[in-house]
Enzyme design. Structure first.
Site, PDB file in Angstrom:
ATOM      1  N   ASP A   1       0.826  -1.213   0.000  1.00 33.88           N
ATOM      2  CA  ASP A   1       0.000   0.000   0.000  1.00 33.88           C
ATOM      3  C   ASP A   1       0.861   1.264   0.000  1.00 33.88           C
ATOM      4  O   ASP A   1       0.366   2.348   0.320  1.00 33.88           O
ATOM      5  CB  ASP A   1      -0.915   0.016   1.228  1.00 33.88           C
ATOM      6  CG  ASP A   1      -2.275  -0.621   0.946  1.00 33.88           C
ATOM      7  OD1 ASP A   1      -2.468  -1.116  -0.177  1.00 33.88           O
ATOM      8  OD2 ASP A   1      -3.127  -0.635   1.847  1.00 33.88           O
TER       9      ASP A   1
ATOM     10  N   ASP B   1      -7.627  -7.247  13.749  1.00 36.63           N
ATOM     11  CA  ASP B   1      -7.227  -8.569  14.213  1.00 36.63           C
ATOM     12  C   ASP B   1      -8.123  -9.056  15.358  1.00 36.63           C
ATOM     13  O   ASP B   1      -8.614 -10.184  15.341  1.00 36.63           O
ATOM     14  CB  ASP B   1      -5.755  -8.572  14.638  1.00 36.63           C
ATOM     15  CG  ASP B   1      -5.383  -7.355  15.481  1.00 36.63           C
ATOM     16  OD1 ASP B   1      -6.286  -6.611  15.901  1.00 36.63           O
ATOM     17  OD2 ASP B   1      -4.173  -7.146  15.703  1.00 36.63           O
TER      18      ASP B   1
END
Length: 491
Positions: A94, A247
């Site tokens: 990214d 997460d």
């Protein structure tokens, strides 16, 4: 409070550290190796099927402008020992810096020329940050053939045998959705701040995750150094970018679906701790704001979850864990940095010693069980944790109220060998440091408040609280002026 209630409170706070301490002292019984609790046997060759008998594994490495460490992570992932036609390395870049982007792509091409099945993937925007990148990575056609996905952040360097030690848990135990490894800090001795981070994180691994795994209770995915069963990931709804703790979000949803997690403490993956105070503050903001925001969005869903009665205790643990991540920061800051210091102005208010000293001292000593080599730094760690509780409390309220920087994602800066190189090439010239770059007004304000309380206690007090107040105010002043961690000019 009755004596029985006090004992119950102390037990709730110290149960897990005591279990770990007992296990480490007596050697066994309390915390068994995961290989003893689950079916585990090494993967074996099949003469008829050949390498096709091995499951297909995807290895994802999300990164963003990781100039200092991209070669380390890509090299370590490409060095994983596994049949070459049964593994795909996927670099999810990214990066917004075109130079770094080119460097990462060339590194991928270099490994591809050596016969490694590596894919370099980019996207047109950074929507969803890390969660968005991982979600996009799972959409590629070649991922459909994969059974498991291992995830490593850009500064993580798994050992070659990582897959051989984790995949068997998933192959032989269909109820397991995640295998989580431990982190090993390569720069823990870099400065006092990294030593204290090591103490906090060692407690997290040794107590929260080790005990959680051993007792089949919930423990969260750490976002890296873990292997997911792709079917479990998909059943849980895949990656979501509604918070900055994608997460934990995924782990909570998978747990609600009935999937079990395994923590393998003996398997360690090298990584880097943030060594600048700026990077550490950003990381702690995300780690405090995210769980609070997730709790707000999922509390009702967790409470309404209708699974078998055997899951009731696990759901209770899940709610308590999320609450603890919110309440602990607020209680620590308000009690030790606001209420307790204010009692010097009100001599008629008596703070019970069991609440002010005995319980915190017991918990603190047991927390240090994960890092015995840093026992002599315990006082510094307490003062530093109290300082950081201010930052974490602010972030927690942002998460609960969904205001300010609630969805801000700042990638934790990794230095690799950059600090050593800069210090060796700039020995003759002292860098100019702007005061504004290092000052933190909130910390300075709390430090001034504690110092004033200490001066008042010296003049009028009788309890000797000024000793703690002066030490704690000094810690806030040091943090407020930015003299914590390493400092890299123009970092």
């Amino acid at each position: 409070m009755a004596i029985g209630d006090r004992i119950g409170l102390i037990w709730e706070q110290t149960r897990e550290p005591l279990m770990v301490a007992a296990a480490q002292t007596h050697g066994s019984g309390v915390l068994d190796h995961p290989e003893q609790r689950y079916n585990w046997e090494p993967m074996k060759d099949d003469v008829e099927l050949g390498n096709s008998a091995y499951p297909m594994v995807l290895v994802q490495i999300p990164m963003y402008n990781e100039k200092e460490v991209y070669q380390l992570s890509i090299g370590a992932a490409c060095g994983l020992s596994w049949p070459s036609e049964r593994i795909i390395i996927q670099v999810l870049d990214d990066s917004t810096d075109p130079t770094i982007k080119d460097l990462v792509e060339m590194e991928c091409q270099r490994w591809a020329s050596k016969g490694i099945n590596i894919k370099y993937e980019i996207r047109g925007n950074r929507h969803g940050y890390k969660a968005g990148a991982l979600k996009e990575g799972m959409k590629h056609s070649y991922v459909k053939q994969c059974d498991y996905v291992a995830i490593f952040d850009a500064d993580f360097q798994p050992e070659p045998d990582f897959l051989w030690r984790t995949i068997p848990f998933l192959v032989h135990n269909p109820e397991i959705g995640l295998v989580q490894a431990r982190w090993k800090f390569v720069n823990s001795d870099e400065c006092l701040m990294t030593r204290m981070q090591e103490m906090s994180l060692d407690y997290h691994f040794t107590v929260e995750q080790e005990v959680g795994s051993s007792s089949h209770a919930f423990f969260g995915f750490n976002g890296t150094a873990g292997v997911w069963r792709i079917s479990a990931l998909n059943e849980a709804g895949g990656w979501k970018d509604r918070t900055t703790v994608e997460d934990m979000d995924l782990a909570v949803r998978a747990s609600l679906k009935g999937w079990k997690f395994v923590y393998v403490g003996a398997l360690k993956v090298k990584n880097e701790l943030p060594s600048t105070f700026k990077a550490y503050r950003y990381q702690q903001h995300r780690w405090s704001c995210g769980p609070a925001n997730l709790f707000k969005k999922m509390a009702i869903e967790i409470a309404r979850n209708k699974k078998s009665e055997s899951m009731e205790e696990g759901l209770c643990d899940l709610q308590l864990l999320l609450c603890a991540k919110i309440v602990a920061h607020i209680v620590t800051f308000l009690f030790y940095c606001v209420v307790f210091p204010a009692t010097v102005f009100f001599p008629e208010v008596e703070v019970p010693m069991w609440g002010a000293v005995y319980i915190p001292s017991t918990i603190t000593l047991l927390n240090a069980v994960g890092t015995p080599r840093s026992l002599h730094l315990l006082v510094f760690w307490i003062l530093f944790e109290n300082v950081m509780s201010l930052h974490r409390t602010k972030a927690t309220f942002m998460g609960l109220l969904e205001v300010g920087r609630v969805n801000e994602w700042v990638v934790t800066e990794k230095l690799g060998d950059a600090l050593k190189m800069k210090s060796s090439t700039k020995t003759s010239k002292k860098p100019r440091i702007r005061i504004g770059e290092r000052m933190h007004l909130l910390e300075l304000g709390v430090g001034a408040y504690l110092f004033f309380c200490g001066c008042y206690d010296v003049t009028y007090g009788k309890n000797g609280f000024f000793i703690y107040l002066f030490f704690q105010s000094m810690a806030f002043f040091i943090a407020g002026f930015g003299y914590v961690g390493t400092f890299v000019p123009n970092s």
